[in-house]
Write a protein that holds these residues in place. Structure first.
Motif, PDB file in Angstrom:
ATOM      1  N   PRO A  97     -13.634  18.161  24.085  1.00  0.00           N
ATOM      2  CA  PRO A  97     -14.530  18.143  25.239  1.00  0.00           C
ATOM      3  C   PRO A  97     -13.714  18.171  26.533  1.00  0.00           C
ATOM      4  CG  PRO A  97     -15.117  16.423  23.667  1.00  0.00           C
ATOM      5  CD  PRO A  97     -13.838  17.033  23.190  1.00  0.00           C
ATOM      6  N   GLY A  98     -14.148  18.954  27.488  1.00  0.00           N
ATOM      7  CA  GLY A  98     -13.480  18.990  28.783  1.00  0.00           C
ATOM      8  C   GLY A  98     -12.316  19.941  28.878  1.00  0.00           C
ATOM      9  N   ILE A  99     -12.011  20.654  27.802  1.00  0.00           N
ATOM     10  CA  ILE A  99     -10.834  21.519  27.813  1.00  0.00           C
ATOM     11  C   ILE A  99     -11.121  22.814  28.594  1.00  0.00           C
ATOM     12  CG2 ILE A  99     -11.153  22.890  25.684  1.00  0.00           C
ATOM     13  CD1 ILE A  99      -7.995  20.943  26.568  1.00  0.00           C
ATOM     14  N   GLY A 100     -12.393  23.204  28.646  1.00  0.00           N
ATOM     15  CA  GLY A 100     -12.743  24.409  29.419  1.00  0.00           C
ATOM     16  C   GLY A 100     -13.489  25.465  28.632  1.00  0.00           C
ATOM     17  N   LYS A 101     -14.123  25.072  27.528  1.00  0.00           N
ATOM     18  CA  LYS A 101     -14.847  26.055  26.701  1.00  0.00           C
ATOM     19  C   LYS A 101     -16.006  26.685  27.479  1.00  0.00           C
ATOM     20  CE  LYS A 101     -15.810  22.952  23.578  1.00  0.00           C
ATOM     21  NZ  LYS A 101     -15.134  21.824  24.258  1.00  0.00           N
ATOM     22  N   SER A 102     -16.802  25.836  28.148  1.00  0.00           N
ATOM     23  CA  SER A 102     -17.944  26.366  28.889  1.00  0.00           C
ATOM     24  C   SER A 102     -17.467  27.274  30.018  1.00  0.00           C
ATOM     25  CB  SER A 102     -18.782  25.220  29.468  1.00  0.00           C
ATOM     26  OG  SER A 102     -19.220  24.381  28.438  1.00  0.00           O
ATOM     27  N   ARG A 134     -21.439  25.311  38.260  1.00  0.00           N
ATOM     28  CA  ARG A 134     -20.178  25.803  37.734  1.00  0.00           C
ATOM     29  C   ARG A 134     -19.969  27.269  38.137  1.00  0.00           C
ATOM     30  NH1 ARG A 134     -20.451  24.807  32.518  1.00  0.00           N
ATOM     31  NH2 ARG A 134     -19.160  22.969  32.400  1.00  0.00           N
ATOM     32  N   MET A 266      -5.990  26.657  34.143  1.00  0.00           N
ATOM     33  CA  MET A 266      -7.218  26.145  34.753  1.00  0.00           C
ATOM     34  C   MET A 266      -6.942  25.880  36.227  1.00  0.00           C
ATOM     35  SD  MET A 266     -10.391  25.327  34.372  1.00  0.00           S
ATOM     36  CE  MET A 266     -11.074  24.772  32.814  1.00  0.00           C
ATOM     37  N   GLU A 268      -8.668  25.693  40.398  1.00  0.00           N
ATOM     38  CA  GLU A 268      -9.810  25.153  41.140  1.00  0.00           C
ATOM     39  C   GLU A 268     -11.037  26.056  40.979  1.00  0.00           C
ATOM     40  OE1 GLU A 268     -11.805  22.556  42.577  1.00  0.00           O
ATOM     41  OE2 GLU A 268      -9.814  22.065  41.842  1.00  0.00           O
TER      42      GLU A 268
HETATM   43  P1  TYD Z   1     -15.644  22.692  30.805  1.00  0.00           P
HETATM   44  O1  TYD Z   1     -15.673  24.162  30.754  1.00  0.00           O
HETATM   45  O2  TYD Z   1     -16.878  21.986  31.220  1.00  0.00           O
HETATM   46  O3  TYD Z   1     -15.122  22.078  29.426  1.00  0.00           O
HETATM   47  P2  TYD Z   1     -15.825  22.010  27.984  1.00  0.00           P
HETATM   48  O4  TYD Z   1     -16.977  22.952  27.991  1.00  0.00           O
HETATM   49  O5  TYD Z   1     -14.737  22.414  27.014  1.00  0.00           O
HETATM   50  O6  TYD Z   1     -16.230  20.598  27.758  1.00  0.00           O
HETATM   51  O7  TYD Z   1     -14.427  22.349  31.798  1.00  0.00           O
HETATM   52  C1  TYD Z   1     -14.214  21.070  32.168  1.00  0.00           C
HETATM   53  C2  TYD Z   1     -13.035  20.833  33.064  1.00  0.00           C
HETATM   54  O8  TYD Z   1     -12.513  21.958  33.754  1.00  0.00           O
HETATM   55  C3  TYD Z   1     -13.497  19.868  34.099  1.00  0.00           C
HETATM   56  O9  TYD Z   1     -12.651  18.734  34.011  1.00  0.00           O
HETATM   57  C4  TYD Z   1     -13.379  20.564  35.398  1.00  0.00           C
HETATM   58  C5  TYD Z   1     -12.397  21.643  35.133  1.00  0.00           C
HETATM   59  N1  TYD Z   1     -12.640  22.845  35.962  1.00  0.00           N
HETATM   60  C6  TYD Z   1     -11.665  23.259  36.856  1.00  0.00           C
HETATM   61  O10 TYD Z   1     -10.606  22.646  36.988  1.00  0.00           O
HETATM   62  N2  TYD Z   1     -11.897  24.394  37.597  1.00  0.00           N
HETATM   63  C7  TYD Z   1     -13.055  25.102  37.489  1.00  0.00           C
HETATM   64  O11 TYD Z   1     -13.224  26.114  38.171  1.00  0.00           O
HETATM   65  C8  TYD Z   1     -14.050  24.657  36.559  1.00  0.00           C
HETATM   66  C9  TYD Z   1     -15.350  25.388  36.415  1.00  0.00           C
HETATM   67  C10 TYD Z   1     -13.805  23.524  35.809  1.00  0.00           C
END
Ligand code: TYD
Ligand code: MG
Length: 455
Positions: A97-102, A134, A266, A268
């Motif tokens: 979770p939080g790695i950036g999948k979405s 997002r 990743m 901003e």
């Molecule tokens: P997210 O895609 O929500 O992760 P997942 O779906 O795997 O749980 O990404 C979450 C992290 O990425 C969150 O801590 C914020 C960071 N983030 C950035 O640093 N820059 C960005 O442009 C975006 C959209 C998220």
């Protein structure tokens, strides 16, 4: 929609019962009965959407032209998918979770939507407002993309029928439920049935489908292992939290190689592709210190230069500590044993830490020699030259064994401005050395150490 009937089946012996029981009458094990549903069409067929059945055909008569793939315009994602997204394929994207999948999937949806593909993004975790937030972060212009916040699979299917997309994203499979199954979303029964259902839709309509799956602590995607067998490709999105680099790795791919990785950073404003990984991985490299060696490792079809670090210091424990990040710790233990036995380094009362800079994982034996050099360099406190790249597999007698694709590795070293490459003697034969770099062949670890540690 087909008629559903519920039943319970034992995961151990296959015993079936119309109602749930704590103990399986078949094999007497406890809590092994899991809810399943049966439909007339519950067995999906592996065909890409051309409907009715045909008789068996001679292999030679089957046309072998590949279906055109969708170009996601993200080179790193295309590469991991095996050259683009295959229509009708089911791709599981796993990760912490939080790695950036979405973020990854929303960005690729944007890229596809910009080319005119119809995309449906289904979120079971976030509201459409959150998705919009997002999206705003990723850029000012929002491409035409359909989004819906929904968990109910039957309603999701209705949305799919309505929108008629070419690509569907399900974020995440753990939040989707089949209304005909009583167990909670995310349970084994739900994950399996919803995936099977999405599979039928994907294959039937030729829709490329991405399914997001969260990874449990054990590293497996929550839900049955079977999920990985059902889908066409399994991609893991990995990286360390304190590090901005993210690596997309295929662990299964029916349409491409599983050796390829995609590298992202990743930022901003979303994920940025890293197309020159060597430069980035070497950016913070300390120069002229002991315990740091650069290796050229093949990541799929691409050579990547990475820094390998080792720290060896006297232990204060009964059993010395051995830690390896990014390389196999068994391999490190083997190399340390070879260094003790063949070179005479007294390592048994030393703690040893080996680390690959940048959070990459190196799986190939061609990095052995660089591990050995880093350990010896740290132990003797002799720095390595910042102009050297070290490549080679190490055998148990201390011999340096040949590796594949040596010329690609050498060219990458040259491109990054290195002056010397230490390679296995075996690889020298027939090698065309490009001008501007010196290539030195070594037969043993001892010869390699003699070349690179002169301090
Ligand atoms: P997210 O895609 O929500 O992760 P997942 O779906 O795997 O749980 O990404 C979450 C992290 O990425 C969150 O801590 C914020 C960071 N983030 C950035 O640093 N820059 C960005 O442009 C975006 C959209 C998220
Ligand atoms: Mg998410």
């Amino acid at each position: 929609m087909a008629k559903y009937k519920s039943k319970y089946a034992c995961q151990e012996c296959g015993y079936e019962s119309p109602k749930w029981m704590g103990k399986c009458p078949g094999c007497h094990s406890w809590n092994t009965l899991v809810e399943e549903i049966t439909t007339k069409s519950s067995h999906f067929r592996h065909e890409s959407g051309n409907g009715g059945r045909q008789g068996a055909l001679p292999l030679a008569q089957i046309a072998s032209e590949e279906e055109p793939r969708f170009d996601t315009t993200m080179g790193e994602l295309n590469r991991v998918l095996g050259g683009g997204l295959v229509p009708g394929s089911l791709v599981l994207v796993g990760g912490d979770p939080g790695i950036g999948k979405s973020t990854l999937l929303l960005q690729s949806s944007f890229a596809l939507a910009r080319q005119g593909y119809k995309i449906l993004y289904v979120s079971g975790e976030e509201s459409v407002k959150q998705i919009k937030l997002r999206a705003d972060r990723l850029g000012p212009d929002t491409p035409p993309l359909f989004v819906v916040a929904e968990n109910d699979l039957e309603l999701i299917e209705q949305h799919i029928n309505q929108v008629e997309p070419q690509v569907v994203i399900i974020d995440s499979i753990q939040t989707v439920f089949h209304p005909q199954i009583q167990s909670a979303a995310g349970s084994v029964a739900q994950v399996r049935e919803t995936t099977a259902h999405l599979m039928r839709i994907a294959k039937g309509k030729g829709i490329a489908t991405f399914i997001v799956g969260h990874v449990t602590k054990e590293g497996a995607i929550a839900g049955p292992r079977m999920l990985e067998h059902m889908v066409d490709a399994v991609l893991y999105f990995e990286g360390e939290r304190h590090n901005t680099f993210r690596i997309l790795r295929a662990v299964k791919n029916r349409f491409g190689s599983t050796n390829e990785i995609g590298i992202f950073e990743m930022k901003e404003r979303g994920l940025e592709e890293v197309s020159n990984p060597s430069e980035i991985f070497l950016a913070e490299r300390p120069v002229g210190v002991a315990g740091s060696t650069v290796v050229a490792s093949m990541e799929g079809t691409r050579p990547v230069l990475v820094e390998l670090q080792a720290l060896v210091s006297p232990t204060s424990f009964v059993t010395p500590r051995r830690m390896a990040t990014g390389v196999d710790h068994q391999r490190v233990a083997m190399i340390m044993a070879v260094l003790e036995k063949r070179i005479g380094l007294m390592l048994q009362n030393q703690d040893a830490y080996v680390n690959v800079a940048g959070g990459v994982r190196l799986d190939e034996p061609a990095v052995d020699l660089a591990i050995a050099v880093s350990i010896a360099s740290s132990f003797r406190d002799q720095p390595t030259s910042p102009h050297d790249v070290v490549i080679g597999e190490v055998g148990l007698t201390g011999e340096v064994r040949g590796v594949s694709r040596i010329d690609q590795r050498i060219r990458e070293a040259l491109k990054l401005g290195f002056k010397r490459v230490i390679i296995p003697e075996k690889n020298i034969r027939g090698l065309e050395v490009p001008p501007g770099i010196e290539v030195i062949g070594v037969r043993t670890i001892a010869e390699a150490l003699h070349e690179v540690l002169r301090g």
